[in-house]
Design a protein around this motif. Structure first.
Motif, PDB file in Angstrom:
ATOM      1  N   ARG A  90      22.790   1.485 -89.362  1.00 53.65           N
ATOM      2  CA  ARG A  90      22.519   2.261 -90.453  1.00 53.65           C
ATOM      3  C   ARG A  90      22.733   1.875 -91.953  1.00 53.65           C
ATOM      4  NH1 ARG A  90      25.075   6.394 -87.427  1.00 53.65           N
ATOM      5  NH2 ARG A  90      26.971   6.466 -88.755  1.00 53.65           N
ATOM      6  N   ARG A  91      23.605   0.883 -91.788  1.00 55.90           N
ATOM      7  CA  ARG A  91      23.998   0.147 -93.207  1.00 55.90           C
ATOM      8  C   ARG A  91      23.089  -1.200 -93.350  1.00 55.90           C
ATOM      9  NH1 ARG A  91      29.382   1.505 -94.519  1.00 55.90           N
ATOM     10  NH2 ARG A  91      29.462  -0.245 -96.081  1.00 55.90           N
ATOM     11  N   ARG A  92      22.290  -1.438 -92.333  1.00 54.83           N
ATOM     12  CA  ARG A  92      21.264  -2.430 -92.511  1.00 54.83           C
ATOM     13  C   ARG A  92      21.734  -3.945 -92.864  1.00 54.83           C
ATOM     14  NH1 ARG A  92      18.669   2.093 -94.739  1.00 54.83           N
ATOM     15  NH2 ARG A  92      16.708   2.779 -93.787  1.00 54.83           N
ATOM     16  N   VAL A  93      22.789  -4.272 -92.104  1.00 57.44           N
ATOM     17  CA  VAL A  93      23.392  -5.517 -92.221  1.00 57.44           C
ATOM     18  C   VAL A  93      22.939  -6.683 -91.443  1.00 57.44           C
ATOM     19  CG1 VAL A  93      25.453  -4.626 -93.253  1.00 57.44           C
ATOM     20  CG2 VAL A  93      25.584  -5.130 -90.933  1.00 57.44           C
ATOM     21  N   GLU A  94      21.940  -6.141 -90.338  1.00 56.91           N
ATOM     22  CA  GLU A  94      21.524  -7.083 -89.350  1.00 56.91           C
ATOM     23  C   GLU A  94      22.325  -8.046 -88.688  1.00 56.91           C
ATOM     24  OE1 GLU A  94      18.017  -8.951 -91.396  1.00 56.91           O
ATOM     25  OE2 GLU A  94      17.607  -7.059 -92.795  1.00 56.91           O
ATOM     26  N   ALA A  95      23.255  -7.428 -87.877  1.00 55.13           N
ATOM     27  CA  ALA A  95      24.267  -8.243 -87.142  1.00 55.13           C
ATOM     28  C   ALA A  95      23.571  -8.897 -86.152  1.00 55.13           C
ATOM     29  CB  ALA A  95      25.493  -7.307 -86.632  1.00 55.13           C
ATOM     30  N   LEU A  96      23.995 -10.217 -86.206  1.00 53.35           N
ATOM     31  CA  LEU A  96      23.370 -11.015 -84.948  1.00 53.35           C
ATOM     32  C   LEU A  96      24.238 -10.673 -83.371  1.00 53.35           C
ATOM     33  CD1 LEU A  96      21.735 -13.448 -84.045  1.00 53.35           C
ATOM     34  CD2 LEU A  96      23.858 -14.976 -84.348  1.00 53.35           C
ATOM     35  N   GLY A  97      25.347 -10.160 -83.829  1.00 46.93           N
ATOM     36  CA  GLY A  97      25.970  -9.746 -82.264  1.00 46.93           C
ATOM     37  C   GLY A  97      27.275  -9.005 -82.686  1.00 46.93           C
ATOM     38  N   GLU A 127      31.201 -14.813 -74.849  1.00 45.56           N
ATOM     39  CA  GLU A 127      30.225 -14.409 -75.686  1.00 45.56           C
ATOM     40  C   GLU A 127      30.378 -14.797 -77.238  1.00 45.56           C
ATOM     41  OE1 GLU A 127      30.302 -10.042 -76.356  1.00 45.56           O
ATOM     42  OE2 GLU A 127      31.303  -9.577 -74.612  1.00 45.56           O
ATOM     43  N   ILE A 128      31.469 -15.541 -77.619  1.00 41.42           N
ATOM     44  CA  ILE A 128      31.525 -16.244 -78.884  1.00 41.42           C
ATOM     45  C   ILE A 128      30.505 -17.338 -78.668  1.00 41.42           C
ATOM     46  CG2 ILE A 128      32.980 -17.587 -80.483  1.00 41.42           C
ATOM     47  CD1 ILE A 128      33.473 -14.529 -80.585  1.00 41.42           C
ATOM     48  N   VAL A 129      30.792 -18.161 -77.617  1.00 38.07           N
ATOM     49  CA  VAL A 129      29.831 -19.113 -77.443  1.00 38.07           C
ATOM     50  C   VAL A 129      28.453 -19.054 -77.485  1.00 38.07           C
ATOM     51  CG1 VAL A 129      29.308 -21.164 -75.913  1.00 38.07           C
ATOM     52  CG2 VAL A 129      31.690 -20.840 -76.343  1.00 38.07           C
ATOM     53  N   GLU A 130      28.025 -18.033 -76.567  1.00 36.97           N
ATOM     54  CA  GLU A 130      26.687 -17.600 -76.595  1.00 36.97           C
ATOM     55  C   GLU A 130      26.222 -17.306 -78.042  1.00 36.97           C
ATOM     56  OE1 GLU A 130      23.967 -14.322 -74.323  1.00 36.97           O
ATOM     57  OE2 GLU A 130      26.260 -14.129 -74.261  1.00 36.97           O
ATOM     58  N   LEU A 131      26.909 -16.702 -78.780  1.00 36.53           N
ATOM     59  CA  LEU A 131      26.309 -16.157 -80.064  1.00 36.53           C
ATOM     60  C   LEU A 131      26.287 -17.422 -81.072  1.00 36.53           C
ATOM     61  CD1 LEU A 131      28.215 -12.908 -80.487  1.00 36.53           C
ATOM     62  CD2 LEU A 131      25.828 -13.199 -80.493  1.00 36.53           C
ATOM     63  N   LEU A 132      27.404 -18.336 -81.007  1.00 34.83           N
ATOM     64  CA  LEU A 132      27.140 -19.488 -81.921  1.00 34.83           C
ATOM     65  C   LEU A 132      26.066 -20.305 -81.220  1.00 34.83           C
ATOM     66  CD1 LEU A 132      31.002 -20.752 -81.904  1.00 34.83           C
ATOM     67  CD2 LEU A 132      29.526 -20.108 -83.703  1.00 34.83           C
ATOM     68  N   THR A 133      25.742 -20.302 -80.328  1.00 29.87           N
ATOM     69  CA  THR A 133      24.299 -21.130 -79.661  1.00 29.87           C
ATOM     70  C   THR A 133      23.048 -20.308 -80.208  1.00 29.87           C
ATOM     71  OG1 THR A 133      25.334 -21.730 -77.630  1.00 29.87           O
ATOM     72  CG2 THR A 133      23.223 -21.954 -77.618  1.00 29.87           C
ATOM     73  N   LEU A 134      23.095 -19.123 -80.195  1.00 31.94           N
ATOM     74  CA  LEU A 134      22.009 -18.472 -80.678  1.00 31.94           C
ATOM     75  C   LEU A 134      21.697 -18.657 -82.242  1.00 31.94           C
ATOM     76  CD1 LEU A 134      19.752 -16.177 -80.520  1.00 31.94           C
ATOM     77  CD2 LEU A 134      21.360 -14.585 -80.873  1.00 31.94           C
ATOM     78  N   ALA A 135      23.108 -18.477 -82.886  1.00 32.89           N
ATOM     79  CA  ALA A 135      22.907 -18.814 -84.189  1.00 32.89           C
ATOM     80  C   ALA A 135      22.784 -20.354 -84.666  1.00 32.89           C
ATOM     81  CB  ALA A 135      24.217 -18.675 -84.968  1.00 32.89           C
ATOM     82  N   GLN A 136      22.825 -21.066 -83.611  1.00 32.50           N
ATOM     83  CA  GLN A 136      22.412 -22.739 -83.854  1.00 32.50           C
ATOM     84  C   GLN A 136      20.759 -22.783 -83.877  1.00 32.50           C
ATOM     85  OE1 GLN A 136      24.318 -25.718 -81.888  1.00 32.50           O
ATOM     86  NE2 GLN A 136      22.719 -27.211 -82.255  1.00 32.50           N
ATOM     87  N   GLN A 137      20.383 -21.912 -82.714  1.00 36.13           N
ATOM     88  CA  GLN A 137      18.938 -22.035 -82.502  1.00 36.13           C
ATOM     89  C   GLN A 137      18.107 -21.307 -83.657  1.00 36.13           C
ATOM     90  OE1 GLN A 137      18.928 -19.929 -78.682  1.00 36.13           O
ATOM     91  NE2 GLN A 137      19.294 -21.721 -77.475  1.00 36.13           N
ATOM     92  N   ARG A 138      18.756 -20.054 -84.137  1.00 33.86           N
ATOM     93  CA  ARG A 138      18.067 -19.549 -85.524  1.00 33.86           C
ATOM     94  C   ARG A 138      18.060 -20.405 -86.631  1.00 33.86           C
ATOM     95  NH1 ARG A 138      18.467 -13.816 -84.866  1.00 33.86           N
ATOM     96  NH2 ARG A 138      17.904 -13.456 -82.421  1.00 33.86           N
ATOM     97  N   ILE A 139      19.044 -21.328 -86.690  1.00 35.62           N
ATOM     98  CA  ILE A 139      19.141 -22.014 -88.019  1.00 35.62           C
ATOM     99  C   ILE A 139      18.010 -23.270 -87.851  1.00 35.62           C
ATOM    100  CG2 ILE A 139      20.473 -23.649 -89.071  1.00 35.62           C
ATOM    101  CD1 ILE A 139      22.947 -21.822 -88.754  1.00 35.62           C
ATOM    102  N   ILE A 166      38.316 -21.207 -80.771  1.00 39.40           N
ATOM    103  CA  ILE A 166      37.121 -21.153 -79.950  1.00 39.40           C
ATOM    104  C   ILE A 166      35.997 -21.686 -80.561  1.00 39.40           C
ATOM    105  CG2 ILE A 166      35.421 -19.543 -78.845  1.00 39.40           C
ATOM    106  CD1 ILE A 166      37.727 -17.726 -78.348  1.00 39.40           C
ATOM    107  N   VAL A 167      35.907 -21.609 -81.884  1.00 38.47           N
ATOM    108  CA  VAL A 167      34.772 -22.018 -82.540  1.00 38.47           C
ATOM    109  C   VAL A 167      34.967 -23.469 -83.041  1.00 38.47           C
ATOM    110  CG1 VAL A 167      33.818 -21.805 -85.032  1.00 38.47           C
ATOM    111  CG2 VAL A 167      34.621 -19.618 -83.737  1.00 38.47           C
ATOM    112  N   GLN A 168      36.141 -23.775 -83.133  1.00 39.11           N
ATOM    113  CA  GLN A 168      36.456 -25.278 -83.359  1.00 39.11           C
ATOM    114  C   GLN A 168      35.998 -26.085 -82.162  1.00 39.11           C
ATOM    115  OE1 GLN A 168      36.554 -26.776 -86.061  1.00 39.11           O
ATOM    116  NE2 GLN A 168      38.148 -25.741 -87.517  1.00 39.11           N
ATOM    117  N   THR A 169      36.289 -25.624 -80.942  1.00 37.92           N
ATOM    118  CA  THR A 169      36.327 -26.217 -79.715  1.00 37.92           C
ATOM    119  C   THR A 169      34.759 -26.255 -79.436  1.00 37.92           C
ATOM    120  OG1 THR A 169      38.132 -25.568 -78.538  1.00 37.92           O
ATOM    121  CG2 THR A 169      36.461 -26.093 -77.308  1.00 37.92           C
ATOM    122  N   TYR A 170      33.860 -25.272 -79.635  1.00 37.05           N
ATOM    123  CA  TYR A 170      32.236 -25.279 -79.576  1.00 37.05           C
ATOM    124  C   TYR A 170      31.683 -26.292 -80.727  1.00 37.05           C
ATOM    125  CZ  TYR A 170      27.657 -23.764 -80.055  1.00 37.05           C
ATOM    126  OH  TYR A 170      26.041 -23.595 -79.885  1.00 37.05           O
TER     127      TYR A 170
END
Length: 247
Positions: free
Chosen positions: A102-109, A123-135, A21-25
């Motif tokens: 509680r462990r404060r790892v600040e997950a993106l998703g 969902e994976i594609v949506e989160l990769l897009t969000l990660a790219q936007q943040r970067i 999925i990631v490589q296709t994205y």
């Protein structure tokens, strides 16, 4: 510059599915990412962190890794090393979500595996897009102001005002030369070169903003910034400087 993606999942079939999925994205959407690690072992991820010191990585982690180190433990170590990491948990244990807070790892998703494949992929594609936007947002910020502190006072200098940065005569400090003055603060050239890509290292002890030079002499290897400020660049930097000036 490609930003690393790290996949850690103890089930090989699910690991391969996630990688596909990631490589296709990456293939159809961006060259910003590169899969650096695909592993069933959290120890391999920790070794990667220690050896490579990645920045702004995107980490897909299962929570149950069939190891003494679970995904949340691993996320804590990732966060300590890669402070701008994008951490995404992919798991069947959605009841663990409050623990990640509680462990404060600040997950993106937080993606659950036990859902239809199309929904999982979306969902994976949506989160990769969000990660790219943040970067992208972080990179744009880095391209603008130069930030540092002197004591309790914070400074923000427009990159268009920066001439050069070099080590101070005092240990662990650097000198910043700008159009409007000079500043001395704690820092080192290696970290600043990584944080601000528009600064170019012309020799071992000097980072410069080439866009603010007024003259360059390739025979004497001298760059001038104003009538009283100039620095020499290393012989091996000539071709790189020429290429940068063409851009």
């Amino acid at each position: 510059m490609a930003y690393p993606i790290i996949l850690c999942e103890d089930q090989i079939i699910q690991l391969n599915q996630l990688e596909a999925i990631v490589q296709t994205y990456i293939l159809f959407h961006t060259d910003l990412f590169k899969v650096e690690i695909k592993t069933q072992s959290p120890i391999e991820v920790i070794d990667y962190l220690e050896k490579c010191n990645p920045k702004q990585g995107t980490y897909f982690l299962d929570i149950d890794l069939a190891s003494s180190i679970d995904g949340i433990d691993l996320a804590e170590q990732i966060r300590a090393t890669d402070v701008q990491a994008k951490i995404i948990f992919v798991t069947t244990h959605d009841e663990m979500m409050p623990l990640t807070l509680r462990r404060r790892v600040e997950a993106l998703g937080f993606v659950t595996k036990d859902q239809p494949l199309d929904d999982y992929r979306a969902e994976i594609v949506e989160l990769l897009t969000l990660a790219q936007q943040r970067i992208d947002a972080t990179r744009e910020c880095q391209e603008c102001d130069f930030k540092f502190s002197i004591g309790s006072q914070m400074f923000s200098i427009d990159k268009q005002d920066i001439y050069l940065i070099e080590p101070s005569s005092l240990p662990h400090r650097v000198l910043l030369n700008t159009k409007n003055g000079h500043y001395e603060f704690y820092g080192n050239l290696r970290d600043l070169e990584e944080k601000y890509p528009y600064l170019f290292r012309i020799n071992r002890n000097c980072l410069v903003n080439l866009k603010n030079m007024t003259e360059i002499n390739f025979k004497s290897r001298e760059i001038k910034f104003d009538s009283e400020l100039s620095r020499q660049f290393a012989r091996g930097k000539s071709n790189k400087i020429k290429n940068l000036l063409k851009q």
